[in-house]
Design a protein around this motif. Structure first.
Motif, PDB file in Angstrom:
ATOM      1  N   LYS A 282      47.818  34.244  49.945  1.00 42.88           N
ATOM      2  CA  LYS A 282      48.118  35.545  49.774  1.00 42.88           C
ATOM      3  C   LYS A 282      48.148  36.769  50.544  1.00 42.88           C
ATOM      4  O   LYS A 282      47.979  37.937  49.968  1.00 42.88           O
ATOM      5  N   LEU A 283      48.586  37.008  51.987  1.00 45.90           N
ATOM      6  CA  LEU A 283      48.128  37.776  52.839  1.00 45.90           C
ATOM      7  C   LEU A 283      50.112  37.938  53.268  1.00 45.90           C
ATOM      8  O   LEU A 283      50.435  36.885  53.813  1.00 45.90           O
ATOM      9  N   GLU A 284      50.188  39.064  54.067  1.00 43.38           N
ATOM     10  CA  GLU A 284      51.392  38.496  54.964  1.00 43.38           C
ATOM     11  C   GLU A 284      51.139  39.920  55.895  1.00 43.38           C
ATOM     12  O   GLU A 284      49.941  41.025  56.401  1.00 43.38           O
ATOM     13  N   LEU A 285      51.975  39.540  56.797  1.00 42.28           N
ATOM     14  CA  LEU A 285      51.833  40.444  58.459  1.00 42.28           C
ATOM     15  C   LEU A 285      52.651  41.345  58.997  1.00 42.28           C
ATOM     16  O   LEU A 285      53.818  40.147  58.686  1.00 42.28           O
ATOM     17  N   HIS A 286      52.266  42.068  58.856  1.00 40.66           N
ATOM     18  CA  HIS A 286      53.417  42.213  59.758  1.00 40.66           C
ATOM     19  C   HIS A 286      52.791  43.571  61.322  1.00 40.66           C
ATOM     20  O   HIS A 286      51.556  43.928  61.155  1.00 40.66           O
ATOM     21  N   ASP A 287      54.106  43.608  61.989  1.00 39.15           N
ATOM     22  CA  ASP A 287      53.728  44.144  63.570  1.00 39.15           C
ATOM     23  C   ASP A 287      53.701  45.711  62.696  1.00 39.15           C
ATOM     24  O   ASP A 287      54.900  46.512  61.824  1.00 39.15           O
TER      25      ASP A 287
END
Ligand code: FE
Length: 131
Positions: free
Chosen positions: A78-83
């Motif tokens: 349910k989460l997305e990670l981005h630099d």
């Protein structure tokens, strides 16, 4: 839950200006200013834009940083990670997988068992208290 296809104009109508700035423009609320950094009640923290369940109160802890902090996601999907390379730092930005709204950042100085600290804006969350 189907991915949101709202336009920025839709979000602007739906969200308060202060929530819009954080959720859609990646602003950060001032430390110790938010509604939830001190909350200890049992329940579920959901996305303040689309309502997707994000963090259980079971994983909330006081990191002393002035933002709601969690050591685990309710469901990683349910989460997305981005630099995030803004402000001359390398941070990991956390967004909602359903609507793409900005939630906060993920750090690696959290407590056991995960060592993770999801540092999330109160303005990006709504709290559904257990009955
Ligand atoms: Fe969302």
């Amino acid at each position: 839950m189907t991915p949101s296809n709202k336009t920025e104009a839709d979000w602007k109508k739906k969200l308060t200006p202060e929530r819009y700035r954080v959720l859609r423009e990646k602003d950060t609320e001032p430390a110790f200013s938010g509604q939830y950094y001190k909350t200890n009640d049992q329940g579920m923290y959901v996305c303040g834009a689309c309502g997707q369940a994000l963090f259980s109160s079971d994983t909330k802890y006081d990191a002393g940083c002035g933002w709601p902090s969690f050591y685990a996601a309710q469901d990683q999907g349910k989460l997305e990670l981005h630099d995030d390379l803004s402000y001359g730092m390398h941070r990991i930005e956390v967004t909602c997988s359903n609507c793409g709204s900005h939630l906060g950042h993920l750090f690696d100085d959290g407590p056991k068992p995960t060592g993770q600290r999801y540092c999330i804006n109160s303005l990006s969350l709504d709290f559904k208290k257990d009955k």
